[in-house]
Design a protein around this motif. Structure first.
Motif, mmCIF file in Angstrom:
data_model
loop_
_atom_site.group_PDB
_atom_site.id
_atom_site.type_symbol
_atom_site.label_atom_id
_atom_site.label_comp_id
_atom_site.label_asym_id
_atom_site.label_seq_id
_atom_site.Cartn_x
_atom_site.Cartn_y
_atom_site.Cartn_z
ATOM 1 N N LEU A 197 0.839 -1.206 0.000
ATOM 2 C CA LEU A 197 0.000 0.000 0.000
ATOM 3 C C LEU A 197 0.870 1.251 0.000
ATOM 4 C CD1 LEU A 197 -2.686 -1.205 2.579
ATOM 5 C CD2 LEU A 197 -2.713 -1.373 0.082
ATOM 6 N N ASP A 198 1.996 1.207 0.747
ATOM 7 C CA ASP A 198 2.916 2.354 0.771
ATOM 8 C C ASP A 198 3.495 2.629 -0.617
ATOM 9 O OD1 ASP A 198 2.474 2.703 3.445
ATOM 10 O OD2 ASP A 198 4.316 1.678 4.102
ATOM 11 N N ALA A 199 3.834 1.564 -1.341
ATOM 12 C CA ALA A 199 4.404 1.729 -2.690
ATOM 13 C C ALA A 199 3.391 2.389 -3.620
ATOM 14 C CB ALA A 199 4.843 0.374 -3.245
ATOM 15 N N ILE A 200 2.129 2.035 -3.466
ATOM 16 C CA ILE A 200 1.096 2.658 -4.305
ATOM 17 C C ILE A 200 0.922 4.121 -3.910
ATOM 18 C CG2 ILE A 200 -1.349 2.595 -4.951
ATOM 19 C CD1 ILE A 200 -1.228 -0.487 -4.375
ATOM 20 N N ASP A 238 -2.119 -2.430 -25.812
ATOM 21 C CA ASP A 238 -1.927 -0.982 -25.699
ATOM 22 C C ASP A 238 -0.532 -0.721 -25.150
ATOM 23 O OD1 ASP A 238 -4.508 -0.613 -26.468
ATOM 24 O OD2 ASP A 238 -5.258 -0.037 -24.481
ATOM 25 N N SER A 239 0.093 0.367 -25.598
ATOM 26 C CA SER A 239 1.436 0.684 -25.107
ATOM 27 C C SER A 239 1.432 0.886 -23.594
ATOM 28 C CB SER A 239 1.952 1.969 -25.745
ATOM 29 O OG SER A 239 1.745 1.930 -27.122
ATOM 30 N N TYR A 240 0.358 1.495 -23.097
ATOM 31 C CA TYR A 240 0.318 1.837 -21.667
ATOM 32 C C TYR A 240 -0.802 1.063 -20.987
ATOM 33 C CZ TYR A 240 2.998 5.688 -23.630
ATOM 34 O OH TYR A 240 3.915 6.420 -24.296
ATOM 35 N N ASN A 241 -0.770 -0.255 -21.126
ATOM 36 C CA ASN A 241 -1.901 -1.054 -20.636
ATOM 37 C C ASN A 241 -1.913 -1.225 -19.119
ATOM 38 O OD1 ASN A 241 0.365 -2.779 -20.813
ATOM 39 N ND2 ASN A 241 -0.911 -4.594 -20.993
ATOM 40 N N VAL A 242 -0.794 -0.951 -18.462
ATOM 41 C CA VAL A 242 -0.768 -1.073 -16.995
ATOM 42 C C VAL A 242 -0.377 0.283 -16.405
ATOM 43 C CG1 VAL A 242 0.148 -2.362 -15.035
ATOM 44 C CG2 VAL A 242 -0.066 -3.491 -17.256
ATOM 45 N N ASP A 243 -1.275 0.877 -15.626
ATOM 46 C CA ASP A 243 -1.043 2.244 -15.145
ATOM 47 C C ASP A 243 0.047 2.288 -14.067
ATOM 48 O OD1 ASP A 243 -2.212 2.376 -12.332
ATOM 49 O OD2 ASP A 243 -3.936 1.593 -13.439
ATOM 50 N N CYS A 244 0.492 3.485 -13.729
ATOM 51 C CA CYS A 244 1.664 3.587 -12.853
ATOM 52 C C CYS A 244 1.377 3.139 -11.425
ATOM 53 C CB CYS A 244 2.274 4.989 -12.903
ATOM 54 S SG CYS A 244 1.185 6.290 -12.353
ATOM 55 N N LEU A 245 0.135 3.320 -10.943
ATOM 56 C CA LEU A 245 -0.196 2.839 -9.593
ATOM 57 C C LEU A 245 -0.156 1.319 -9.561
ATOM 58 C CD1 LEU A 245 -3.236 5.194 -8.870
ATOM 59 C CD2 LEU A 245 -0.855 5.519 -8.184
ATOM 60 N N ALA A 246 -0.702 0.713 -10.601
ATOM 61 C CA ALA A 246 -0.721 -0.754 -10.676
ATOM 62 C C ALA A 246 0.703 -1.295 -10.783
ATOM 63 C CB ALA A 246 -1.557 -1.192 -11.870
ATOM 64 N N GLN A 247 1.542 -0.623 -11.559
ATOM 65 C CA GLN A 247 2.931 -1.096 -11.681
ATOM 66 C C GLN A 247 3.650 -0.998 -10.339
ATOM 67 O OE1 GLN A 247 5.364 -0.019 -15.045
ATOM 68 N NE2 GLN A 247 3.590 0.300 -16.392
ATOM 69 N N ALA A 248 3.438 0.095 -9.623
ATOM 70 C CA ALA A 248 4.109 0.265 -8.323
ATOM 71 C C ALA A 248 3.657 -0.819 -7.337
ATOM 72 C CB ALA A 248 3.816 1.654 -7.757
ATOM 73 N N GLY A 249 2.356 -1.061 -7.295
ATOM 74 C CA GLY A 249 1.819 -2.061 -6.367
ATOM 75 C C GLY A 249 2.256 -3.466 -6.743
ATOM 76 N N ALA A 250 2.284 -3.755 -8.039
ATOM 77 C CA ALA A 250 2.645 -5.100 -8.497
ATOM 78 C C ALA A 250 4.125 -5.383 -8.234
ATOM 79 C CB ALA A 250 2.329 -5.243 -9.981
ATOM 80 N N GLU A 251 4.968 -4.380 -8.488
ATOM 81 C CA GLU A 251 6.403 -4.588 -8.262
ATOM 82 C C GLU A 251 6.668 -4.845 -6.780
ATOM 83 O OE1 GLU A 251 8.890 -1.592 -10.041
ATOM 84 O OE2 GLU A 251 10.650 -2.256 -8.912
ATOM 85 N N ALA A 252 6.033 -4.039 -5.917
ATOM 86 C CA ALA A 252 6.214 -4.233 -4.465
ATOM 87 C C ALA A 252 5.712 -5.611 -4.043
ATOM 88 C CB ALA A 252 5.482 -3.132 -3.689
ATOM 89 N N THR A 253 4.617 -6.043 -4.620
ATOM 90 C CA THR A 253 4.060 -7.357 -4.295
ATOM 91 C C THR A 253 5.022 -8.474 -4.671
ATOM 92 O OG1 THR A 253 1.789 -6.610 -4.569
ATOM 93 C CG2 THR A 253 2.178 -8.969 -4.842
ATOM 94 N N LEU A 254 5.496 -8.414 -5.907
ATOM 95 C CA LEU A 254 6.327 -9.504 -6.432
ATOM 96 C C LEU A 254 7.702 -9.520 -5.779
ATOM 97 C CD1 LEU A 254 5.107 -9.142 -10.090
ATOM 98 C CD2 LEU A 254 4.692 -11.112 -8.591
ATOM 99 N N ASN A 255 8.113 -8.382 -5.194
ATOM 100 C CA ASN A 255 9.383 -8.335 -4.479
ATOM 101 C C ASN A 255 9.294 -8.921 -3.080
ATOM 102 O OD1 ASN A 255 11.194 -7.356 -6.362
ATOM 103 N ND2 ASN A 255 10.605 -5.205 -6.000
ATOM 104 N N GLN A 256 8.078 -9.216 -2.621
ATOM 105 C CA GLN A 256 7.955 -9.785 -1.265
ATOM 106 C C GLN A 256 6.789 -10.749 -1.183
ATOM 107 O OE1 GLN A 256 7.018 -6.752 1.574
ATOM 108 N NE2 GLN A 256 6.476 -5.340 -0.060
ATOM 109 N N ILE A 257 6.817 -11.702 -2.063
ATOM 110 C CA ILE A 257 5.758 -12.710 -2.113
ATOM 111 C C ILE A 257 5.599 -13.424 -0.771
ATOM 112 C CG2 ILE A 257 5.335 -15.028 -3.070
ATOM 113 C CD1 ILE A 257 5.818 -13.959 -5.775
#
Ligand SMILES: *Cc1c(COP(=O)(O)O)cnc(C)c1O
Length: 359
Positions: free
Chosen positions: A46-49, A240-259
């Protein structure tokens, strides 16, 4: 109301997909109908988002979702070139259909299964047919192959049954066809195993994951596809070139870094799944053994719709499928928190017809 004539005939003729009910936020309801995780994601996510709410919103997001792909590759032992990120796994399903199915093409799946496929295939101008799972839950490999399909979907663990077909079936199927075999692993985080280890062997295997179920982020809309790198290159052309928005990318990266931080919530769901399975059986429900975060339970009197309505009247939402016919006698129940599951069982007991009486 008549549809405007300029709407494409195939679209006019189709029924839209009916998603599970989403009651307005804040309504006091026990929501066990769309397989969300009942536990919140870790605060770091949530902090990353939150940290992305600000200047990053002014700019376009990374079109390659590089941070997400690198984190996913580390988490699952792949190369970043093997990962495609989607706006939910539903978007990834559309992308693979777009890339593989020409108008008039045939798409098949063992069913019953995820009902969105039929809709997405129609939008793409293809035909969709389901063939029944074998009685033991195995894939009807011959029936699927015989159709000479352009794409095959397999959901494992399947929805709405929750069962996981043998992994050998996936292996056999991938060897038997040249078309893509899309293994939808939306619920793999709750399952004992996954088809991921088959990926190096089969260039036509597509593994689809989501952050919506195991990772408590259905609202963020992030899905992942794992494929061989040559496949990913082609799929990037049709998104689409921008199919994943920046909030989603931030949340997903944080998630996958600490499964690992998600493990306690997933374990809690799996433990509650066992308890719910046991208690439902004790009350006379016929429950399919589940590897997912939900249970399909045939109700004692076979009137699935009546039980769905009875629970709704008591503030509990589950999912009832009026069709196909062999699902109408049950309800699909998402595993909730221990407290929610206890309330569910109490409500089911109160809905039980009296001994000898009608309901
Ligand atoms: C929930 C679900 C999805 C959709 O996941 P999103 O990533 O939220 O779009 C895909 N496939 C199956 C089988 C599902 O149950």
């Amino acid at each position: 109301m008549a549809a405007p004539q300029w709407i494409h005939p195939a679209i006019r003729a189709m029924r839209g997909y009916t998603p599970g009910e989403q009651p307005p936020a804040g309504q006091r309801i026990i929501k066990l109908n769309t397989n969300e995780n009942p536990y919140p994601p870790p605060t770091e996510v949530l902090d990353a988002i939150r940290a992305t709410v600000g200047d990053p919103l002014r700019r376009y997001p990374d079109p390659d979702a590089s941070g997400v792909r690198e984190a996913a590759a580390r988490a699952y032992g792949l190369d970043p070139e093997q990962v495609v990120v989607g706006n939910g796994s539903d978007e990834l399903i559309t992308l693979f259909l777009r890339a593989a199915v020409a108008p008039g093409g045939m798409v098949v799946a063992p069913g019953p299964t995820y009902s969105l496929y039929a809709t997405l295939v129609r939008i793409q101008g293809g035909y969709y047919r389901e063939f029944p799972w074998k009685a033991n839950g195995a894939v009807p490999v011959e029936a699927l192959v015989e159709q000479d399909p352009s794409l095959i979907f397999i959901v494992r663990p399947n929805s709405p049954t929750g069962h996981a077909c043998p992994l050998e079936d996936i292996d056999t199927l991938c060897s038997a066809v040249e078309c893509p075999v899309v293994l939808d692993e939306a619920y793999a985080d709750f399952a004992a195993d996954s088809g991921l280890s088959l990926l190096p062997k089969h260039p036509n295997l597509v593994i689809i994951r989501t952050l919506s179920k195991g990772f408590s982020l259905a609202g963020l809309r992030v899905g992942l596809a794992f494929v061989q790198a040559e496949v990913a290159t082609e799929i990037h052309k049709v998104r689409d070139s921008y199919n994943v928005d920046c909030l989603a990318q931030a949340g997903a990266e944080a998630t996958l870094n600490q499964i690992e931080a998600f493990r306690p919530a997933i374990t809690a769901v799996v433990n509650e799944r066992s308890r719910l399975d046991r208690e439902l059986r004790a009350e006379g429900f016929q429950v399919i053994a589940s590897q997912a975060n939900f249970l399909f339970a045939r109700v004692p009197d076979g009137r699935g719709a009546a039980w769905y309505r009875g629970l709704k009247g008591r503030g509990i939402l589950v999912r009832h499928f009026p069709e196909p016919e062999d699902l109408a006698d049950g309800v699909r129940i998402t595993v909730g928190t221990a407290e929610e599951n206890t309330t569910l069982i109490q409500s089911l007991k109160s809905l039980m017809p009296e001994e000898g009486g009608g309901s």
